[in-house]
Design a protein around this motif. Structure first.
Motif, PDB file in Angstrom:
ATOM      1  N   PRO A 106       0.814  -1.256  -0.069  1.00 54.87           N
ATOM      2  CA  PRO A 106      -0.051  -0.139  -0.178  1.00 54.87           C
ATOM      3  C   PRO A 106       0.704   1.408  -0.063  1.00 54.87           C
ATOM      4  O   PRO A 106       2.095   1.066   0.128  1.00 54.87           O
ATOM      5  CB  PRO A 106      -0.904  -0.439   1.280  1.00 54.87           C
ATOM      6  N   SER A 107       0.264   2.442  -0.057  1.00 50.50           N
ATOM      7  CA  SER A 107       0.842   3.630   0.166  1.00 50.50           C
ATOM      8  C   SER A 107       0.139   4.593   1.239  1.00 50.50           C
ATOM      9  O   SER A 107      -0.953   4.290   1.156  1.00 50.50           O
ATOM     10  CB  SER A 107       0.768   4.583  -1.286  1.00 50.50           C
ATOM     11  N   ARG A 108       0.700   5.377   1.735  1.00 50.09           N
ATOM     12  CA  ARG A 108       0.212   6.294   2.728  1.00 50.09           C
ATOM     13  C   ARG A 108      -0.533   7.429   1.982  1.00 50.09           C
ATOM     14  O   ARG A 108       0.057   8.108   0.882  1.00 50.09           O
ATOM     15  CB  ARG A 108       1.350   6.991   3.663  1.00 50.09           C
ATOM     16  N   LEU A 109      -1.696   7.662   2.379  1.00 51.89           N
ATOM     17  CA  LEU A 109      -2.760   8.534   1.900  1.00 51.89           C
ATOM     18  C   LEU A 109      -3.215   9.613   2.705  1.00 51.89           C
ATOM     19  O   LEU A 109      -4.223   9.659   3.218  1.00 51.89           O
ATOM     20  CB  LEU A 109      -3.856   7.879   1.051  1.00 51.89           C
ATOM     21  N   PRO A 110      -2.247  10.805   3.000  1.00 51.24           N
ATOM     22  CA  PRO A 110      -2.613  11.742   3.926  1.00 51.24           C
ATOM     23  C   PRO A 110      -3.909  12.795   3.500  1.00 51.24           C
ATOM     24  O   PRO A 110      -3.970  12.938   2.318  1.00 51.24           O
ATOM     25  CB  PRO A 110      -1.437  12.826   3.903  1.00 51.24           C
ATOM     26  N   LEU A 111      -4.696  13.130   4.435  1.00 51.52           N
ATOM     27  CA  LEU A 111      -5.661  13.751   4.262  1.00 51.52           C
ATOM     28  C   LEU A 111      -6.086  14.756   5.608  1.00 51.52           C
ATOM     29  O   LEU A 111      -6.550  14.303   6.400  1.00 51.52           O
ATOM     30  CB  LEU A 111      -7.082  13.460   3.760  1.00 51.52           C
ATOM     31  N   GLY A 112      -5.610  16.062   5.521  1.00 52.90           N
ATOM     32  CA  GLY A 112      -5.900  16.824   6.672  1.00 52.90           C
ATOM     33  C   GLY A 112      -4.979  16.256   7.980  1.00 52.90           C
ATOM     34  O   GLY A 112      -3.869  15.800   7.575  1.00 52.90           O
ATOM     35  N   PRO A 113      -5.315  16.131   9.163  1.00 48.92           N
ATOM     36  CA  PRO A 113      -4.438  15.483  10.147  1.00 48.92           C
ATOM     37  C   PRO A 113      -4.502  13.990  10.130  1.00 48.92           C
ATOM     38  O   PRO A 113      -4.198  13.568  11.306  1.00 48.92           O
ATOM     39  CB  PRO A 113      -5.055  16.222  11.284  1.00 48.92           C
ATOM     40  N   LEU A 114      -5.263  13.276   9.191  1.00 54.84           N
ATOM     41  CA  LEU A 114      -5.603  12.001   9.373  1.00 54.84           C
ATOM     42  C   LEU A 114      -4.966  11.316   8.041  1.00 54.84           C
ATOM     43  O   LEU A 114      -3.920  11.972   7.169  1.00 54.84           O
ATOM     44  CB  LEU A 114      -6.967  11.468   9.214  1.00 54.84           C
ATOM     45  N   MET A 115      -4.717   9.934   8.333  1.00 55.29           N
ATOM     46  CA  MET A 115      -3.552   9.145   7.254  1.00 55.29           C
ATOM     47  C   MET A 115      -4.593   7.909   6.979  1.00 55.29           C
ATOM     48  O   MET A 115      -5.041   7.064   8.104  1.00 55.29           O
ATOM     49  CB  MET A 115      -2.401   8.824   7.837  1.00 55.29           C
ATOM     50  N   ASP A 116      -4.665   7.563   5.879  1.00 58.03           N
ATOM     51  CA  ASP A 116      -5.198   6.395   5.219  1.00 58.03           C
ATOM     52  C   ASP A 116      -4.082   5.600   4.669  1.00 58.03           C
ATOM     53  O   ASP A 116      -3.016   6.087   4.168  1.00 58.03           O
ATOM     54  CB  ASP A 116      -6.444   6.525   4.337  1.00 58.03           C
ATOM     55  N   PHE A 117      -4.503   4.114   4.459  1.00 57.26           N
ATOM     56  CA  PHE A 117      -3.514   3.320   3.730  1.00 57.26           C
ATOM     57  C   PHE A 117      -4.297   2.812   2.686  1.00 57.26           C
ATOM     58  O   PHE A 117      -5.341   2.255   2.832  1.00 57.26           O
ATOM     59  CB  PHE A 117      -3.157   2.187   4.596  1.00 57.26           C
ATOM     60  N   GLY A 118      -3.892   2.888   1.327  1.00 58.93           N
ATOM     61  CA  GLY A 118      -4.514   2.379   0.298  1.00 58.93           C
ATOM     62  C   GLY A 118      -3.784   2.549  -1.160  1.00 58.93           C
ATOM     63  O   GLY A 118      -2.574   2.514  -1.354  1.00 58.93           O
ATOM     64  N   TYR A 119      -4.623   2.434  -2.039  1.00 57.92           N
ATOM     65  CA  TYR A 119      -4.369   2.570  -3.546  1.00 57.92           C
ATOM     66  C   TYR A 119      -4.849   3.665  -4.232  1.00 57.92           C
ATOM     67  O   TYR A 119      -6.166   4.001  -4.108  1.00 57.92           O
ATOM     68  CB  TYR A 119      -4.571   1.256  -4.077  1.00 57.92           C
ATOM     69  N   GLU A 120      -4.297   4.170  -5.409  1.00 59.03           N
ATOM     70  CA  GLU A 120      -4.880   5.361  -6.257  1.00 59.03           C
ATOM     71  C   GLU A 120      -4.508   4.559  -7.717  1.00 59.03           C
ATOM     72  O   GLU A 120      -3.586   3.724  -7.912  1.00 59.03           O
ATOM     73  CB  GLU A 120      -4.217   6.560  -6.057  1.00 59.03           C
ATOM     74  N   ASP A 121      -5.016   5.190  -8.645  1.00 62.44           N
ATOM     75  CA  ASP A 121      -4.833   4.794 -10.061  1.00 62.44           C
ATOM     76  C   ASP A 121      -5.299   3.454 -10.450  1.00 62.44           C
ATOM     77  O   ASP A 121      -6.455   3.232 -10.817  1.00 62.44           O
ATOM     78  CB  ASP A 121      -3.228   5.003 -10.580  1.00 62.44           C
ATOM     79  N   GLU A 122      -4.775   2.315 -10.284  1.00 61.39           N
ATOM     80  CA  GLU A 122      -5.062   1.137 -10.436  1.00 61.39           C
ATOM     81  C   GLU A 122      -4.616   0.172  -9.465  1.00 61.39           C
ATOM     82  O   GLU A 122      -3.433   0.191  -9.322  1.00 61.39           O
ATOM     83  CB  GLU A 122      -4.585   0.457 -11.896  1.00 61.39           C
ATOM     84  N   VAL A 123      -5.334  -0.892  -9.349  1.00 57.06           N
ATOM     85  CA  VAL A 123      -4.843  -2.039  -8.301  1.00 57.06           C
ATOM     86  C   VAL A 123      -5.500  -3.166  -8.433  1.00 57.06           C
ATOM     87  O   VAL A 123      -6.629  -3.268  -8.901  1.00 57.06           O
ATOM     88  CB  VAL A 123      -5.065  -1.474  -6.716  1.00 57.06           C
ATOM     89  N   ALA A 124      -4.749  -4.296  -8.439  1.00 50.32           N
ATOM     90  CA  ALA A 124      -5.414  -5.722  -8.478  1.00 50.32           C
ATOM     91  C   ALA A 124      -5.169  -6.504  -7.114  1.00 50.32           C
ATOM     92  O   ALA A 124      -4.205  -6.467  -6.459  1.00 50.32           O
ATOM     93  CB  ALA A 124      -4.759  -6.614  -9.760  1.00 50.32           C
ATOM     94  N   PHE A 125      -6.193  -7.125  -6.651  1.00 49.11           N
ATOM     95  CA  PHE A 125      -6.088  -7.904  -5.583  1.00 49.11           C
ATOM     96  C   PHE A 125      -6.303  -9.343  -5.937  1.00 49.11           C
ATOM     97  O   PHE A 125      -7.338  -9.885  -6.349  1.00 49.11           O
ATOM     98  CB  PHE A 125      -7.633  -7.433  -4.518  1.00 49.11           C
TER      99      PHE A 125
END
Length: 703
Positions: A106-125
């Protein structure tokens, strides 16, 4: 919450395009179960496989591929501060089974004072299929029900009915080289930690320290936990390269009251290398020992003697910096006016001024060493990270500049010049002028200082102390030399009317310094909250300056009176209280949403505020923490007797979905105010600011 680097990140939200209302209130299921991609809101989903056939008794990698619109994202298995990972529910032919869905790095996805872990653009599971040995050859159809959460400023749940056609063929073979998004994802799955690597985890009061021995110097690392509420997701993960690996400091979650037995997660070394780790946690503290961190490039080749020399030269040059030169100039004025005084006394003033600088620097060094021993990192000018310190510093310089500009006269006691008063207080004035020179010097870094300070902060305490002492002596040197060689004062211009004009010009430099300090003060608040917060606190500091100007006017209007001095002191204390004192924030009670609760509240005739939110909605959490919990908004809720209702959509709720549909919305966050009486609903934007909420409350709470 501590004032940290993330106080302006909320400003980034203003750069995003706010999604408009959606046409459908229900979560629509896209796709009919057939093969091929299906289009949903802000993404395309498809089931794919590495090969068209599966052998009895064999395995085959298939997977869910999600292609996202720009800046939209889906989540890792642990979503971070908010969100939910995608899920698949299979309906498979007899004899074929599916393993768990796997998640690539995954990648770190910051928004405001919070942080999510996930994917942008394209991802396969990826998912591994296994066929029983007795499965019958021939065509088979795989049926899957998929759900996900896709987010930007708003979060939209989605569902799809997907399918995949395969053939069971005894002659089927696996592809030699996996290709496409699924093949790439298989290469990006975290791997078990190799046997030649070693990981140890130390659990401290405020952080986990992960020491990974890789066999070579490693300069980058990130940790993603499988378990929630173990780490502070948005906290800085500090990387300390080691000669044979890497040390990663991960801040511990404030909610984690008991140290867990193990730490489970993924340690990521780069975009293509990550390891799945489970390690026992050993309780203890790992201080940032001298020399354990990387040195600044310019300091790598320095010796102790070279660093001490550079610090001394840098201290001398520091006198010419705009933040320090006015203080040195005022000391020069004192020499001009005291040129006919006893030379011994002039020398003593120079020594006392030097002592003031030395003591101030030693206090700074002591604080730096104490912070370092406690495991924190701090550098030159660290005190400027404190809003209280900045408010006091800016106020003091502003008040001093008012005197220099001629609003009132506090004499030149700070510059240690003549008269009976100076004989009693002059040495104190010289000492605190040295303190002032140090204080205003901390925002500056003169040439040669950077390498010397970087070297000093990575050394033992005594070396750090010696280098900073050399820097202090360099700062004090010009005035000290003039005081030790009184004959040199003959080169200075004689006293005259020009001194008053020059003093007023110096006031301009001090006022410019105050403007800069005010900017820094506002930036501390703007970096972790809405832009309005920074402006609000700057306004408080400006109000402080106004009161200080009134105090100065009192001293100038009624000079040399104890009553005016007391009045000015009282006004000055009130002035400092304005930016420093912040009342505690109150938290009001929110009722859970139901149709009955809403109907009852409307029948009572009070205004109603409904927060449609969800635990997986990042924008919801940002709006709540930075706007709805702010003191100003809470105060208006209370003052206007607003009924507060929270419609929690974390789990699907038909009543909430129906209520969203009634106002033309299908996603969260959504904010609605029902005015006092029987007025229609007022729907607010997804991205809130305090001004938006306060303006809406003002409009909708009128009776």
């Amino acid at each position: 919450m501590d004032i940290r680097r993330y106080l302006g990140l909320f400003l980034l939200l203003a750069c995003f395009v706010i999604a408009g209302p959606f046409a459908h209130a229900q979560i629509q299921v896209v796709g009919d179960g057939g093969p091929g991609p299906v289009k949903a809101q802000h993404l395309t989903a498809e089931l794919v496989s590495l090969a068209p056939a599966l052998a009895p008794g064999g395995t085959l990698d298939v997977g869910l591929v999600i292609t996202l619109e720009e800046k939209w994202h889906v989540y890792w298995i642990n979503a971070g501060d908010s969100g939910e990972p995608p899920r698949i529910k299979w309906t498979l032919p007899q004899g074929i089974t599916a393993g768990p869905m796997q998640f690539p790095i995954p990648s770190r996805l910051p928004l405001g004072p919070l942080m999510d872990f996930g994917y942008e653009d394209e991802v396969a599971f990826p998912v591994k299929l296994t066929a029983a040995r007795n499965v019958k050859p021939g065509p088979v159809h795989l049926d899957a029900r998929v759900d996900w959460l896709v987010c930007r400023e708003v979060c939209i749940p989605g569902k799809a009915h997907l399918g995949l056609n395969l053939t069971v063929d005894p002659k089927a073979t696996s592809p030699a080289q996996p290709v496409g998004a699924l093949g790439e994802a298989l290469g990006l799955l975290p791997k078990p930690l190799p046997g030649d690597m070693k990981l140890t985890v130390t659990g401290g009061k405020n952080e986990f320290v992960l020491d990974l021995i890789t066999g070579e110097r490693t300069t980058d690392a990130e940790f993603y936990p499988f378990d929630q509420e173990q780490i502070a997701n948005a906290g800085d993960q500090v990387v300390e390269p080691l000669s044979d690996g890497v040390r990663l400091r991960v801040p511990r979650s404030p909610e984690l009251t008991k140290l867990p037995a193990t730490l489970r997660g993924v340690i990521k070394l780069d975009d293509e290398t990550a390891y799945d780790i489970t390690a026992p946690i050993v309780a203890g503290e790992v201080p940032r020992r001298a020399g354990s961190g990387p040195l600044p490039p310019a300091a790598k080749e320095l010796t102790v003697l070279a660093a001490v020399s550079l610090a001394f030269v840098g201290g001398i040059i520091l006198n010419l910096m705009p933040c320090v030169f006015p203080v040195l100039f005022l000391k020069g004025l004192s020499l001009v006016q005291s040129s006919n005084e006893d030379r011994g006394r002039i020398r003593r003033h120079g020594l006392v001024y030097t002592l003031g600088i030395l003591v101030s620097f030693w206090i700074i060094v002591g604080a730096l060493l104490a912070l370092r021993a406690g495991g924190s990192e701090a550098g030159w000018g660290f005190q400027l990270q404190s809003p209280t310190f900045l408010a006091i510093l800016a106020s003091g310089i502003f008040f001093f500049a008012l005197s220099l500009a001629g609003l009132f006269d506090i004499g030149l006691s700070l510059t240690s010049v003549g008269g009976e008063l100076a004989q009693k207080q002059g040495y104190t004035g010289s000492f605190f002028t040295g303190v002032l020179a140090t204080v205003v010097a901390t925002p500056c870094t003169a040439p040669f200082m950077g390498a010397a300070i970087g070297f000093a902060l990575a050394q033992s305490g005594w070396i750090t102390f010696a280098i900073f002492t050399s820097l202090a002596l360099g700062l004090a040197a010009p005035y000290l030399l003039l005081s030790l060689q009184p004959a040199w004062t003959r080169l200075l211009p004689r006293p005259g009317a020009w001194m008053e004009t020059f003093k007023q010009i110096t006031a301009i430099i001090f006022f410019a310094t105050v403007i800069w300090l005010t900017y820094v003060y506002g930036s501390l608040f703007g970096s972790a909250s809405a832009a309005g917060q920074g402006v609000y606190h700057v306004a408080l500091l400006l109000a402080c300056f106004l009161l200080l100007a009134i105090a100065g006017w009192i001293l100038g209007r009624w000079p040399a009176r104890w009553t005016s001095s007391i009045a000015a002191l009282i006004v000055g204390i009130l002035a400092l209280a304005v930016p420093i004192y912040q009342p505690k924030q109150t938290t009001l009670t929110w009722q859970p949403f139901s149709e009955q609760t809403l109907a009852q509240a409307r029948s009572e005739g009070n205004p109603i505020f409904i927060d449609f939110t969800a635990a997986w909605c990042l924008s919801c959490q940002v709006n709540e923490r930075l706007v709805l919990r702010s003191a100003d908004v809470q105060r208006e809720f209370s003052r206007n007797k607003v009924t507060l209702i929270k419609a929690d959509w974390t789990q699907y709720d038909a009543a909430i979905t129906k209520q969203l549909a009634s106002i033309g919305r299908s996603g969260v966050p959504t904010y609605v105010i029902y005015p006092a009486g029987k007025g229609s609903a007022d729907v607010l934007p997804e991205l809130l600011t305090k001004d938006i909420v306060l303006a809406a409350l003002k409009k909708d709470t009128r009776r």
